[in-house]
Design an enzyme around this catalytic site. Structure first.
Site, PDB file in Angstrom:
ATOM      1  N   TYR A   1      18.780  -6.388 -31.065  1.00 29.68           N
ATOM      2  CA  TYR A   1      18.018  -6.669 -29.836  1.00 29.68           C
ATOM      3  C   TYR A   1      18.543  -5.779 -28.713  1.00 29.68           C
ATOM      4  CZ  TYR A   1      16.197  -8.982 -25.677  1.00 29.68           C
ATOM      5  OH  TYR A   1      15.578  -9.227 -24.477  1.00 29.68           O
TER       6      TYR A   1
ATOM      7  N   GLU B   1      11.817  -4.084 -23.219  1.00 28.46           N
ATOM      8  CA  GLU B   1      12.476  -4.832 -24.293  1.00 28.46           C
ATOM      9  C   GLU B   1      12.125  -4.235 -25.649  1.00 28.46           C
ATOM     10  OE1 GLU B   1      13.035  -9.501 -25.050  1.00 28.46           O
ATOM     11  OE2 GLU B   1      10.992  -8.798 -25.470  1.00 28.46           O
TER      12      GLU B   1
END
Length: 387
Positions: free
Chosen positions: A109, A197
């Site tokens: 992530y 993101e």
């Protein structure tokens, strides 16, 4: 303003961030053509919608063969995708991203955002990426890594290396993460983004890093400087009333209550909503008409509030500092006459020309309930909505 995944990945590629090969399609025929152009016999079809959790909601599908591509694309296109972020109404799907299948060895992530508390850009990372990142953050906060960037010197190489080592990356992967982070950092600055993101950022079977997903959020206040990004806006993904309010220069957020609120100033608007809740009511919206509003803008604001069929009463709370209360009264009268209001309207005016405004309302012949102060206005609005 948000971008679709395919739009975000196009920007990623412009900044040297590796993404899977793919094409967006707006029909089953285009999806089959995209799959043929990509080659192979397995593809990933991703519903394009401004929400996370698409995989768990059935919006991301791996298919084999062109017949399956056509069938799944037909199923996804035109549906309303419901996820934990959209609410029960969901969001419409008008496009499908057709991508090559890339084997995944690890899911990581990575995101970058503007941290207002520190007035810096903050990178957030974890070696436990994927669909359950929210659960990881809640249950294993120690697995969430952060890196704060000094705006004077910018993102430093040692910071990207430290993050790479903390994510258990090795060899060429360390430099690869550095290139990705530098690309995201430049992208965020160049395009005035508020957040970007990558979830998941994968390590493939060859040990290479690849942005398997991409989400971009743009600061609305900077859109004037980026007409190319404005062209990417998909209004079907936004609340129709909020979009209409934006066109009139109004700050509007749809809520779930029954009392419409029209206030000038964000702080006063929040206080008004708090008073409504204190008296047992629920606001139907946040609406700030601004300090230098006009009668025409007030009329438009009134129409926006009444477009919500859940609204059972309207509370107008205006402090005349910059704006004159008689102009507000004129706008309220105009709107009530034009829209043929069928719900109670409670008005509290205070400040510049407040007495003149009250007189105009009293002499209008309309069923408008006057309030002496904010507490009185909130109480009367809740009472009227329950009647």
């Amino acid at each position: 303003m948000n971008l679709h995944e395919y739009q975000s990945k196009a920007l990623f590629a412009d900044y040297g961030i590796d993404v899977p090969r793919g094409q967006v399609a707006f029909s089953a025929e285009q999806a089959c053509a995209a799959a043929t152009a990509l080659g192979g016999d397995r593809w990933v079809l991703k519903a394009q919608s401004h929400t996370g959790g698409r995989g768990k909601a059935g919006g991301v599908r791996v298919v084999e063969g062109l017949d399956s591509v056509a069938a799944v694309a037909s199923e996804l296109l035109g549906m309303r995708l419901v996820t934990h972020q959209t609410g029960p109404a969901g969001l419409p799907v008008s496009g499908v991203l057709v991508e090559e299948v890339r084997p995944i060895a690890r899911e990581l992530y990575l995101s970058a955002l503007v941290d207002r508390a520190s007035a810096r850009i903050l990178f957030i990372a974890s070696e436990q990426g994927g669909m359950d990142i929210e659960a990881v953050a809640a249950e294993q906060p120690e697995a969430i890594l952060t890196c704060s960037v000094d705006p004077v010197v910018g993102l430093q190489a040692y910071q990207t290396r430290d993050l790479a080592f903390a994510m258990n990356l090795q060899g060429a992967q360390v430099a690869a993460l550095g290139r990705i982070m530098q690309g995201l950092y430049r992208l965020l600055l160049d395009k005035d983004l508020s957040q970007v993101e990558v979830n998941p950022l994968i390590v493939n079977e060859a040990g290479q890093l690849l942005a398997l997903d991409a989400k971009i959020n743009i600061d609305d206040n900077a859109l004037y400087a980026h007409p190319d990004l404005v062209e990417l806006r998909d209004l079907s993904q936004e609340d129709a009333t909020e979009a209409a309010a934006r066109e009139h220069g109004l700050s509007y957020v749809t809520l779930d209550g029954e009392i419409g609120c029209m206030v000038n100033g964000a702080g006063l608007a929040m206080a008004t909503m708090d008073m409504v809740r204190l008296h047992g009511g629920m606001p139907a919206n946040f609406l700030d008409v601004g300090g230098g509003t006009t009668a025409a803008k007030v009329a438009e604001a009134f129409k926006l509030i009444l477009a919500d069929d859940k609204v059972k009463a309207v509370l107008v709370n205006i402090f005349g500092g910059i704006v004159r209360c008689d102009l507000i009264a004129e706008g309220v009268i105009t709107a009530v006459k034009e829209v043929h209001v069928a719900v109670p309207v409670i008005v509290r005016l205070e400040g510049t020309n407040a007495e003149a405004g009250r007189t105009m309302l009293a002499e209008s012949g309309l069923a408008i309930i006057a309030a002496s102060d904010l507490d009185d206005a909130a109480s009367k609005a809740v009472e009227a909505a329950r009647a």
